[in-house]
Design a protein around this motif. Structure first.
Motif, PDB file in Angstrom:
ATOM      1  N   ALA A   1       0.935  -1.345   0.094  1.00  0.00           N
ATOM      2  CA  ALA A   1      -0.041   0.096   0.160  1.00  0.00           C
ATOM      3  C   ALA A   1       0.870   1.270  -0.112  1.00  0.00           C
ATOM      4  N   GLY A   2       2.255   1.192  -0.193  1.00  0.00           N
ATOM      5  CA  GLY A   2       3.089   2.160  -0.128  1.00  0.00           C
ATOM      6  C   GLY A   2       3.684   2.880   0.855  1.00  0.00           C
ATOM      7  N   LEU A   3       3.270   2.187   2.184  1.00  0.00           N
ATOM      8  CA  LEU A   3       3.969   2.339   3.400  1.00  0.00           C
ATOM      9  C   LEU A   3       5.285   2.008   3.442  1.00  0.00           C
TER      10      LEU A   3
ATOM     11  N   TRP B   1       3.390   6.327   5.680  1.00  0.00           N
ATOM     12  CA  TRP B   1       3.678   6.963   4.100  1.00  0.00           C
ATOM     13  C   TRP B   1       5.038   7.763   4.290  1.00  0.00           C
TER      14      TRP B   1
ATOM     15  N   SER C   1       5.249  10.684  -0.753  1.00  0.00           N
ATOM     16  CA  SER C   1       4.296   9.714  -1.290  1.00  0.00           C
ATOM     17  C   SER C   1       2.729  10.316  -1.475  1.00  0.00           C
ATOM     18  N   GLU C   2       1.895   9.961  -2.240  1.00  0.00           N
ATOM     19  CA  GLU C   2       0.519  10.893  -2.668  1.00  0.00           C
ATOM     20  C   GLU C   2      -0.167   9.677  -2.722  1.00  0.00           C
TER      21      GLU C   2
ATOM     22  N   ARG D   1      -0.880  11.477   1.260  1.00  0.00           N
ATOM     23  CA  ARG D   1      -0.468  11.487   2.475  1.00  0.00           C
ATOM     24  C   ARG D   1      -1.210  12.061   3.396  1.00  0.00           C
TER      25      ARG D   1
ATOM     26  N   LEU E   1      -6.303   0.430   4.736  1.00  0.00           N
ATOM     27  CA  LEU E   1      -5.231   1.138   3.580  1.00  0.00           C
ATOM     28  C   LEU E   1      -5.810   1.597   2.381  1.00  0.00           C
ATOM     29  N   ALA E   2      -6.691   0.860   1.645  1.00  0.00           N
ATOM     30  CA  ALA E   2      -7.532   1.182   0.371  1.00  0.00           C
ATOM     31  C   ALA E   2      -8.310   2.570   0.783  1.00  0.00           C
TER      32      ALA E   2
ATOM     33  N   LYS F   1      -5.885   5.560   1.048  1.00  0.00           N
ATOM     34  CA  LYS F   1      -5.177   5.697  -0.195  1.00  0.00           C
ATOM     35  C   LYS F   1      -6.088   6.497  -1.265  1.00  0.00           C
ATOM     36  N   ASN F   2      -7.192   6.041  -1.297  1.00  0.00           N
ATOM     37  CA  ASN F   2      -8.471   6.746  -2.052  1.00  0.00           C
ATOM     38  C   ASN F   2      -9.611   7.197  -1.213  1.00  0.00           C
TER      39      ASN F   2
END
Length: 498
Positions: free
Chosen positions: A418-420, A436, A440-441, A443, A492-493, A496-497
Motif C-alpha cells: 500500500a506504499g507504506l 507513508w 508519497s501521494e 499522504r 489502507l485502500a 489511499k483513495n
C-alpha cells in the motif's frame, strides 16, 4: 466454581465470620455496602464471569463512595460466605482489584481500599499535564486474540492452585515474594547470570508495577529520569503520573543516541541522589527492535560515566527469536536492575513480573516497603509458579513466536504493497511501525488516519503516543496480532483513495 450449597460456603454456616467485616466510616461507606451487590453485579455485567462481575461491583462501590479509602475489606472466606460463592472466586476478584490499584494488601492484615477511582470521562481535578496510568483499555492496547494467548496454561494453573488453597491460606507473606517463584525465576536466568541468587529476585504486579516500585524507591517527585524514545505509552504515563520529568534519549534502531544522553545527563539529580536510565533491550516496545551488542556496550559505558542506575525493561525477551544482549548479564548485575515479564506473553488476566537486583540493592528498605504494598498477590505468584513449571510453557512460547512471525510478515507485506515504509523491520514481538514516506501521494494527516482506523476496528497508535523524538517519516504502530488481512486491506485502500 463450587456450588453455594457446599456447607463450607453456606452463608449461614459462615455467620460467625461476619465479625471480620470491618465497619468503615458511616458517612462514606457503612456496613450496607454489600446490600444488593449480587443483583447489581448481574445487572451491570451480565455477560461476564462471576469473578469479573464481583470486581465491577466492588469497584462501583469504591467509585460512588460506599467504600471509602482505607476501608478494610472482608476476609476471603467472610466475603465468600456472605455472597454464597467460592473462596476461589473471591480470591481471583481481590487479585484483579489489586492489579487495578483499587485494593492494596498488607501481610497478615488482608485487603483494604486504596483510593476512589474516577468514573470514565471524569477528569475533574486532574492537571492536564499528568495523564492517567490506567488507560490501557485503548483499542491499540487491547489483549491479543485467543490464538496468541496462553489461556489454557493459565486456566490449568488456576485449577491446581485452587485445589491447593487450604494448604497455603493465611500466614505472613515473605519479603520480595514467594520463595518457590523466586527460585524458579533465578534458575531460568542462571545460564547468563550463574551467581544469581533467589534473594536477588523481587516479584512485581506486572512490568508497570515493577517500574513504579523502582521509581518511587529511588527518585522523588520533580526528579528527571532518562527514558529511551520512543517508549511504551503506559510507561511514559506512569513516569509523568508519579511526578517525575522525562528526558528523552533517542533510540536509533539498535542503539541509543549516546551523544544526546551525554548532553542530558547533567540535568539529572545531583548531590548523591539516584540517577536513572530506563531502556529496553530485547524487542523494544513500540519498535520491535532489539539492541545490538555494540549498542548495549555503549549504553553501559555511558551508565558508568554518568553514575546511572539502569532499569532494563526486558519484558518481551520471550518473543525475541534473535539472541538479544542482556545488559544485566553484560554488567554482571552491578548497576542494572532487569525487569522481566512472567505474564506478558500469557494472559491479560495474570499480571506478574519480576526484577533481578544487584546484591547490594537487595536490602534497600524503601524497596522492601514498597513491595509489601505494591507487590503481587500470593495467589498470582502461585499461578505463575504452576505455569513456569509446566512443560507446555516453552512449547507455547515457540508456537507464539512462530505465529507472530507469520503475522508480522503478512502485515509488512500488506503495508509495503500500500506504499507504506517500515520505520524498522522488527526482530520479533507483536508490533510493527510504518508510515507513508515523504513525497508519497496521497499522504493523509495523522488524525484522519487514526479516525479511519477506529472506524475499521484496527488497533493503531500514532508516533506521538510514544515520545517526541523525530523520525525520518510520520509513523504509526500496528499490532500484527490484531491486523486481520481484510480489515487492514480495507483500511489502507480507504486511506489511499479517501
Amino acid at each position: 466454581m463450587q456450588s453455594s450449597s457446599n456447607p463450607t460456603l453456606n452463608p449461614v454456616a459462615l455467620n460467625p465470620l461476619a465479625r471480620d467485616l470491618v465497619q468503615p466510616p458511616a458517612a462514606l461507606s457503612g456496613a450496607g455496602w454489600m446490600q444488593g451487590l449480587m443483583g447489581d453485579m448481574n445487572q451491570a455485567a451480565p455477560g461476564l464471569g462471576l469473578a469479573q462481575r464481583l470486581v465491577e461491583g466492588v469497584e462501583l462501590r469504591v467509585t460512588d463512595g460506599r467504600l471509602a479509602p482505607g476501608t478494610k475489606m472482608p476476609s476471603v472466606r467472610a466475603l465468600a460466605g456472605k455472597l454464597g460463592v467460592s473462596t476461589f472466586t473471591v480470591t481471583e476478584s481481590y487479585s484483579a482489584l489489586r492489579a487495578r490499584s483499587v485494593l492494596g494488601s498488607r501481610p497478615g492484615s488482608g485487603y483494604y481500599v486504596l483510593h476512589r477511582p474516577a468514573r470514565l470521562g471524569d477528569t475533574a481535578g486532574l492537571p492536564e499535564a499528568v495523564p492517567r496510568i490506567a488507560d490501557a483499555s485503548a483499542g491499540h492496547d487491547r489483549p491479543p486474540p485467543a490464538e496468541y494467548r496462553g489461556d489454557d496454561l493459565v486456566r490449568e494453573a488456576l485449577r491446581r492452585v485452587a485445589r491447593a488453597a487450604p494448604d497455603w491460606e493465611g500466614g505472613v507473606r515473605p519479603s520480595f515474594g514467594l520463595p518457590r517463584l523466586r527460585e524458579l525465576i533465578a534458575a531460568r536466568h542462571r545460564a547468563e547470570l550463574p551467581s544469581l541468587l533467589p534473594q536477588q529476585v523481587m516479584t512485581a504486579a506486572g512490568s508497570l508495577g515493577a517500574a513504579m516500585c523502582l521509581l518511587q524507591a529511588w527518585t522523588e517527585p520533580g526528579d528527571a529520569v532518562l527514558l529511551e524514545s520512543p517508549a511504551s505509552r503506559q510507561l511514559r504515563n506512569l513516569v509523568l503520573t508519579l511526578g517525575r520529568r522525562i528526558l528523552e534519549v533517542p533510540r536509533r534502531g539498535a542503539c541509543l543516541d549516546i551523544a544526546a544522553l551525554d548532553l542530558l545527563a547533567p540535568r539529572l539529580p545531583g548531590d548523591g541522589r539516584r540517577r536513572l536510565l530506563l531502556v529496553s533491550t530485547a524487542v523494544s516496545n513500540p519498535l520491535g527492535v532489539s539492541m545490538s551488542a555494540q549498542g548495549a556496550h555503549q549504553a553501559l559505558q555511558a551508565a558508568e560515566r554518568h553514575d546511572l542506575r539502569v532499569i532494563e525493561l526486558d519484558t518481551w525477551r520471550g518473543l525475541s527469536p534473535v539472541q538479544a544482549p542482556s545488559l544485566a548479564a553484560m554488567d554482571g548485575l552491578q548497576r542494572v536492575a532487569q525487569v522481566g515479564g512472567v505474564s506478558t506473553t500469557l494472559s491479560a488476566k495474570l499480571r506478574l513480573a519480576h526484577v533481578l537486583l544487584p546484591q547490594r540493592w537487595v536490602d534497600d528498605p524503601a524497596l522492601r516497603c514498597l513491595h509489601t504494598t505494591l507487590g503481587p498477590s500470593e495467589f498470582e505468584e502461585r499461578v505463575a509458579c504452576e505455569v513456569l513449571a509446566d512443560a507446555g510453557y516453552p512449547r507455547f512460547l515457540q508456537k507464539l513466536n512462530t505465529a507472530l512471525k507469520i503475522a508480522g510478515e503478512r502485515t509488512l507485506s500488506l503495508l509495503t504493497g500500500a506504499g507504506l515504509q517500515a520505520l524498522h523491520v522488527p526482530d520479533g514481538g507483536p508490533f510493527l511501525c510504518a508510515g507513508w514516506p515523504p513525497g508519497s501521494e496521497p499522504r493523509p494527516g495523522a488524525e484522519a488516519v487514526l479516525q479511519e482506523a477506529r472506524k475499521q476496528g484496527l488497533p493503531l497508535a500514532a508516533a506521538s503516543d510514544f515520545g517526541g523524538t523525530p523520525q525520518p517519516l510520520a509513523w504509526y504502530r500496528f499490532n500484527v496480532a490484531q491486523c486481520g488481512d481484510d480489515r487492514l486491506v480495507r483500511f489502507l485502500a480507504r486511506m489511499k483513495n479517501p
